[in-house]
Design a protein around this motif. Structure first.
Motif, PDB file in Angstrom:
ATOM      1  N   ASP A  12       0.832  -1.209   0.000  1.00 44.61           N
ATOM      2  CA  ASP A  12       0.000   0.000   0.000  1.00 44.61           C
ATOM      3  C   ASP A  12       0.863   1.255   0.000  1.00 44.61           C
ATOM      4  OD1 ASP A  12      -2.311  -1.512  -0.053  1.00 44.61           O
ATOM      5  OD2 ASP A  12      -2.761  -1.245   2.076  1.00 44.61           O
ATOM      6  N   ARG A  13       1.981   1.209   0.698  1.00 46.58           N
ATOM      7  CA  ARG A  13       2.919   2.356   0.706  1.00 46.58           C
ATOM      8  C   ARG A  13       3.478   2.558  -0.690  1.00 46.58           C
ATOM      9  NH1 ARG A  13       5.284   6.368   0.098  1.00 46.58           N
ATOM     10  NH2 ARG A  13       7.125   7.111   1.208  1.00 46.58           N
ATOM     11  N   LEU A  14       3.858   1.478  -1.328  1.00 44.32           N
ATOM     12  CA  LEU A  14       4.408   1.543  -2.679  1.00 44.32           C
ATOM     13  C   LEU A  14       3.386   2.103  -3.667  1.00 44.32           C
ATOM     14  CD1 LEU A  14       6.982   0.647  -4.292  1.00 44.32           C
ATOM     15  CD2 LEU A  14       5.717  -1.430  -4.815  1.00 44.32           C
ATOM     16  N   ASP A  15       2.131   1.729  -3.475  1.00 41.52           N
ATOM     17  CA  ASP A  15       1.057   2.163  -4.379  1.00 41.52           C
ATOM     18  C   ASP A  15       0.485   3.534  -4.041  1.00 41.52           C
ATOM     19  OD1 ASP A  15       1.256  -0.187  -5.813  1.00 41.52           O
ATOM     20  OD2 ASP A  15      -0.384  -1.175  -4.765  1.00 41.52           O
ATOM     21  N   GLY A  16       0.982   4.159  -2.970  1.00 45.69           N
ATOM     22  CA  GLY A  16       0.488   5.479  -2.603  1.00 45.69           C
ATOM     23  C   GLY A  16      -0.905   5.455  -2.002  1.00 45.69           C
ATOM     24  N   LEU A  18      -1.656   5.064   1.312  1.00 46.52           N
ATOM     25  CA  LEU A  18      -1.666   5.315   2.751  1.00 46.52           C
ATOM     26  C   LEU A  18      -1.817   6.794   3.068  1.00 46.52           C
ATOM     27  CD1 LEU A  18       1.284   3.001   3.885  1.00 46.52           C
ATOM     28  CD2 LEU A  18      -1.161   2.477   3.838  1.00 46.52           C
ATOM     29  N   SER A  19      -2.411   7.061   4.224  1.00 48.14           N
ATOM     30  CA  SER A  19      -2.481   8.432   4.725  1.00 48.14           C
ATOM     31  C   SER A  19      -1.089   8.841   5.216  1.00 48.14           C
ATOM     32  CB  SER A  19      -3.471   8.517   5.888  1.00 48.14           C
ATOM     33  OG  SER A  19      -2.971   7.778   7.000  1.00 48.14           O
ATOM     34  N   GLN A  20      -0.922  10.111   5.503  1.00 46.81           N
ATOM     35  CA  GLN A  20       0.378  10.592   5.962  1.00 46.81           C
ATOM     36  C   GLN A  20       0.812   9.895   7.255  1.00 46.81           C
ATOM     37  OE1 GLN A  20       2.479  12.491   4.240  1.00 46.81           O
ATOM     38  NE2 GLN A  20       3.971  12.124   5.858  1.00 46.81           N
ATOM     39  N   SER A  21      -0.110   9.700   8.177  1.00 44.68           N
ATOM     40  CA  SER A  21       0.257   9.032   9.433  1.00 44.68           C
ATOM     41  C   SER A  21       0.626   7.567   9.187  1.00 44.68           C
ATOM     42  CB  SER A  21      -0.868   9.136  10.463  1.00 44.68           C
ATOM     43  OG  SER A  21      -2.023   8.452  10.031  1.00 44.68           O
ATOM     44  N   GLU A  22      -0.061   6.910   8.247  1.00 40.73           N
ATOM     45  CA  GLU A  22       0.272   5.528   7.911  1.00 40.73           C
ATOM     46  C   GLU A  22       1.621   5.444   7.205  1.00 40.73           C
ATOM     47  OE1 GLU A  22      -4.065   3.483   7.218  1.00 40.73           O
ATOM     48  OE2 GLU A  22      -3.339   4.886   5.702  1.00 40.73           O
ATOM     49  N   ILE A  23       1.925   6.441   6.381  1.00 40.85           N
ATOM     50  CA  ILE A  23       3.236   6.494   5.724  1.00 40.85           C
ATOM     51  C   ILE A  23       4.336   6.588   6.774  1.00 40.85           C
ATOM     52  CG2 ILE A  23       4.764   7.940   4.306  1.00 40.85           C
ATOM     53  CD1 ILE A  23       2.265   8.619   2.616  1.00 40.85           C
ATOM     54  N   GLU A  24       4.151   7.455   7.750  1.00 41.30           N
ATOM     55  CA  GLU A  24       5.145   7.617   8.802  1.00 41.30           C
ATOM     56  C   GLU A  24       5.326   6.322   9.591  1.00 41.30           C
ATOM     57  OE1 GLU A  24       3.797  11.031  10.971  1.00 41.30           O
ATOM     58  OE2 GLU A  24       4.126  12.356   9.253  1.00 41.30           O
TER      59      GLU A  24
END
Length: 64
Positions: A12-16, A18-24
């Motif tokens: 999901d991170r690779l595919d963009g 995630l929310s900003q908090s999930e990215i962090e």
């Protein structure tokens, strides 16, 4: 050990997706877990290979 949830989170991170908090949160995981970091590097490599294969296919089609 890599779980399905962790793998999904990395994809999901690779595919963009995630929310900003999930990215962090995912970035922390990558920085603190060697298995996750290795899986992340493999996913990046696969993504690059798929992109290059797509470009190669487009160029081959144009040349025909």
């Amino acid at each position: 050990m890599q779980t399905n949830d962790t793998y999904k989170q990395l994809v999901d991170r690779l595919d963009g997706q995630l929310s900003q908090s999930e990215i962090e949160k995912t970035e922390q995981l990558i920085n603190n877990d060697q298995t996750a970091a290795g899986e992340w590097q493999q996913l990046l490599l696969v993504k690059d290979n798929i992109r290059e294969a797509g470009i190669y296919e487009q160029v081959s089609t144009v040349r025909q």
